[in-house]
Write an enzyme that holds these catalytic residues in place. Structure first.
Site, PDB file in Angstrom:
ATOM      1  N   ASN A 159       0.471  -1.053  -0.543  1.00 50.87           N
ATOM      2  CA  ASN A 159      -0.180  -0.080  -0.108  1.00 50.87           C
ATOM      3  C   ASN A 159       1.038   1.165  -0.084  1.00 50.87           C
ATOM      4  OD1 ASN A 159      -2.131   1.579   0.165  1.00 50.87           O
ATOM      5  ND2 ASN A 159      -2.967   0.872   2.086  1.00 50.87           N
ATOM      6  N   ARG A 183     -14.491  -6.650  14.350  1.00 52.29           N
ATOM      7  CA  ARG A 183     -13.580  -4.964  14.967  1.00 52.29           C
ATOM      8  C   ARG A 183     -14.396  -3.957  15.280  1.00 52.29           C
ATOM      9  NH1 ARG A 183      -8.510  -1.861  11.593  1.00 52.29           N
ATOM     10  NH2 ARG A 183     -10.659  -0.432  11.836  1.00 52.29           N
ATOM     11  N   TYR A 196      -8.886   8.135  11.819  1.00 51.17           N
ATOM     12  CA  TYR A 196      -8.049   6.937  10.777  1.00 51.17           C
ATOM     13  C   TYR A 196      -9.214   5.542  11.450  1.00 51.17           C
ATOM     14  CZ  TYR A 196      -5.403   3.232   8.130  1.00 51.17           C
ATOM     15  OH  TYR A 196      -5.179   2.933   7.778  1.00 51.17           O
ATOM     16  N   ASP A 216      -7.959  -2.056  17.266  1.00 49.65           N
ATOM     17  CA  ASP A 216      -6.788  -1.763  16.546  1.00 49.65           C
ATOM     18  C   ASP A 216      -6.367   0.182  17.181  1.00 49.65           C
ATOM     19  OD1 ASP A 216      -4.908  -1.307  15.211  1.00 49.65           O
ATOM     20  OD2 ASP A 216      -5.346  -1.844  12.963  1.00 49.65           O
ATOM     21  N   HIS A 264      -3.753   1.692  15.977  1.00 53.82           N
ATOM     22  CA  HIS A 264      -2.317   1.611  14.626  1.00 53.82           C
ATOM     23  C   HIS A 264      -1.530   1.927  15.671  1.00 53.82           C
ATOM     24  CE1 HIS A 264      -7.044   1.808  12.226  1.00 53.82           C
ATOM     25  NE2 HIS A 264      -5.929   1.106  12.069  1.00 53.82           N
ATOM     26  N   GLU A 312      -5.512  -4.408  19.116  1.00 57.42           N
ATOM     27  CA  GLU A 312      -3.687  -4.616  18.165  1.00 57.42           C
ATOM     28  C   GLU A 312      -3.463  -3.323  17.663  1.00 57.42           C
ATOM     29  OE1 GLU A 312      -5.849  -5.067  14.189  1.00 57.42           O
ATOM     30  OE2 GLU A 312      -4.789  -4.279  13.565  1.00 57.42           O
ATOM     31  N   GLU A 348       0.729  -6.646  11.537  1.00 58.89           N
ATOM     32  CA  GLU A 348       1.036  -6.502  10.168  1.00 58.89           C
ATOM     33  C   GLU A 348       1.570  -6.028   9.288  1.00 58.89           C
ATOM     34  OE1 GLU A 348      -2.837  -3.973  10.804  1.00 58.89           O
ATOM     35  OE2 GLU A 348      -2.095  -2.097   9.517  1.00 58.89           O
ATOM     36  N   ARG A 380      -0.283 -11.048  13.394  1.00 58.38           N
ATOM     37  CA  ARG A 380      -0.672  -9.946  12.705  1.00 58.38           C
ATOM     38  C   ARG A 380      -0.417 -10.492  10.455  1.00 58.38           C
ATOM     39  NH1 ARG A 380      -5.133  -8.543  11.776  1.00 58.38           N
ATOM     40  NH2 ARG A 380      -4.482  -6.409  10.605  1.00 58.38           N
ATOM     41  N   GLU A 425      -8.483 -11.381   9.306  1.00 56.24           N
ATOM     42  CA  GLU A 425      -8.699 -10.395   9.501  1.00 56.24           C
ATOM     43  C   GLU A 425      -9.580  -9.709   7.825  1.00 56.24           C
ATOM     44  OE1 GLU A 425      -6.765  -6.416   8.825  1.00 56.24           O
ATOM     45  OE2 GLU A 425      -8.288  -4.977   9.506  1.00 56.24           O
ATOM     46  N   TRP A 484       3.835   6.103  13.979  1.00 59.58           N
ATOM     47  CA  TRP A 484       3.563   5.304  12.801  1.00 59.58           C
ATOM     48  C   TRP A 484       3.670   6.063  11.797  1.00 59.58           C
ATOM     49  CZ3 TRP A 484      -0.936   2.907  10.528  1.00 59.58           C
ATOM     50  CH2 TRP A 484      -2.038   4.621   9.564  1.00 59.58           C
TER      51      TRP A 484
HETATM   52  O1  EZ4 Z   1      -3.992   0.240   8.167  1.00 59.26           O
HETATM   53  O2  EZ4 Z   1      -4.201  -2.160   5.750  1.00 59.26           O
HETATM   54  O3  EZ4 Z   1      -6.138  -4.097  10.461  1.00 59.26           O
HETATM   55  N1  EZ4 Z   1      -5.884  -3.028  10.051  1.00 59.26           N
HETATM   56  C1  EZ4 Z   1      -5.403  -2.177   9.812  1.00 59.26           C
HETATM   57  C2  EZ4 Z   1      -5.322  -1.059   7.711  1.00 59.26           C
HETATM   58  C3  EZ4 Z   1      -3.643  -0.842   7.438  1.00 59.26           C
HETATM   59  C4  EZ4 Z   1      -3.852  -0.988   6.086  1.00 59.26           C
HETATM   60  C5  EZ4 Z   1      -2.208  -0.707   5.797  1.00 59.26           C
HETATM   61  O4  EZ4 Z   1      -2.189  -0.350   4.670  1.00 59.26           O
HETATM   62  O5  EZ4 Z   1      -4.821  -1.856  10.301  1.00 59.26           O
HETATM   63  O6  EZ4 Z   1      -5.843  -0.556   8.030  1.00 59.26           O
HETATM   64 CO    CO Z   2      -4.407  -3.100  11.835  1.00 58.27          CO
END
Ligand code: EZ4
Ligand code: CO
Length: 402
Positions: free
Chosen positions: A37, A147, A159, A210, A212, A236, A262, A283, A339, A402
């Site tokens: 991405n 989630r 976000y 999450d 993030h 997460e 992730e 993840r 997921e 991040w």
């Molecule tokens: O931010 O896939 O758990 N899922 C996430 C996603 C990630 C994007 C990053 O490319 O956190 O939304």
């Molecule tokens: Co995530």
């Protein structure tokens, strides 16, 4: 069997995907996902310029040797671009092997360990009420794991909170946008969301959240502690994991299960986290960690420490990755959850696939290989469009984690 050619296909049916197609002298081809991405073209060039010329002429059944050749042979090991490129090749080789042997990939790994792959969906809303409605919709669709993310009062955009609910896409077209972030407001708000969710939905549904990578270890510890009464399936990415030792601090303070990885691309990214049992779920997913060959190694390592797999499955992982991931998850003994952010109908049309959703589970289907194809004519109608994840600043302008 010999590999005769390989090409990189870039298509943007709503969002960008990079796909690798590997051809053999027996008319069988394999597909691999190579999507990273916001850095899509770097992986495309790494494959076309550096890996494909070395791939041609090799035996696709020697996927282990090919993996070692590209990992060790590069001298410059690891990193997301390298590992997504190796991952794409590896996925395509497992696909070829399955097709050549006329069997689904899960049979090559050790067969079915379960009947379906439990998935979690993304429920998100601008406020607690809207998030509750969204959780209700996912529960009604049969999801067993959901989630939940909510907008934060006083923060303009958050976000993970989408405008389009069922088909949320985290990247935005054009150059990166900038969002403002306040940890204080977030930490006050999230426990209220989960209190409301448990009151309304009871104990039967798995709830996930999450963070993030937005929190410091002590802030994450506080969040984990304040969420304990609501029994999350996992919290997460509580803090960035470049420093794996950070998780010791979180672990000392909370029994909320932790999921991370992730953005990991090799087993080394989780070495201390796993060996010290600092997390509960890993993840990392197929494409970003060098394909099935390397993810299997990570999963076996995690299993020694009672850590389960919870693979990333956002929309920026193409249906090809999802197909491979479902075969992997149908087999992997230490499976937790997968997921599942639904792709748009446009994306699904470009990538015809055999997997299907049934009552909270994804079923990979029994098509030989990983069961995901590409309609090249349709794919060619969607040229690449730059798109990026947002960048986050604190309210005073400081560029944050991040
Ligand atoms: O931010 O896939 O758990 N899922 C996430 C996603 C990630 C994007 C990053 O490319 O956190 O939304
Ligand atoms: Co995530």
């Amino acid at each position: 069997m010999k590999i005769t050619d390989a090409k990189v296909l870039i298509s943007s049916p709503g969002r960008n995907f990079v796909t690798l197609k590997v051809y053999t002298d027996q008319g069988i081809y394999g597909l691999g996902d190579a999507t990273l991405n916001g850095r899509e073209l770097a992986v495309a060039a790494y494959l076309s310029e550096h890996l494909i010329p070395c791939l041609i002429g090799r035996d696709p059944f020697q996927s282990e040797d090919i993996w070692q050749y590209f990992y060790r042979g590069a001298y410059w090991r690891r990193g997301p671009v390298t590992m997504a490129s190796i991952g794409a090749i590896d996925i395509a080789l497992w696909d070829i092997k399955g097709k050549a042997l006329n069997t689904p990939v899960y049979n090559l790994l050790g067969g079915k360990s379960r009947t379906g792959v439990m998935v979690y969906g993304h429920a998100n809303g601008r406020d607690i009420e809207e998030t509750m409605d969204e959780v209700g919709k996912y529960a009604a669709m049969g999801y067993r794991a959901i989630r939940a993310q909510s907008g934060i009062p006083g923060i303009l955009s958050t976000y993970g909170v989408a405008k389009d609910k069922l088909y949320y896409e985290p990247a935005e077209k054009g150059l990166p946008t900038e969002n403002l972030w306040s940890t204080e407001k977030y930490l006050l708000h999230v426990p209220k969301l989960f209190e409301a969710l448990r009151l309304k939905f009871g104990d039967d549904v798995h709830l996930l959240h999450d963070a993030h990578h937005r929190l410091t270890p002590i802030e994450a510890a506080r969040l984990g502690k304040s969420l304990e009464p609501y029994r999350l399936f996992w919290l997460e990415d509580p803090t960035p994991a470049e420093n794996q030792a950070s998780f010791r601090l979180i672990r000392q303070h909370t029994v909320t299960p932790l999921a991370v990885g992730e953005v990991f691309n090799t087993i080394w990214d989780c070495k201390d986290l796993v060996q010290e049992q600092l997390i509960d779920f890993l993840r990392t997913t197929v494409v970003h960690a060098g394909g099935i060959t390397h993810l299997r190694r990570c999963a076996d390592f995690a299993a020694l420490y009672q850590i389960r797999m919870g693979c990333h499955g956002a929309t920026d992982l193409s249906p090809v990755c999802m197909g491979a991931s479902l075969h992997f998850n149908l087999w992997v003994p230490n499976f937790g959850v997968q997921e599942y952010m639904r792709h748009t109908p446009e994306t699904d049309a470009v990538f015809p696939h055999g997997y299907s959703f049934e009552r909270g589970y994804l079923i990979p289907g029994d098509t030989p290989g990983h069961g995901v194809d590409i309609d090249e004519t349709l794919a060619a109608k969607y040229p690449y469009r730059p798109a990026y994840l947002p960048v986050n600043r604190l309210e005073d302008g400081t560029l944050w984690h991040w």
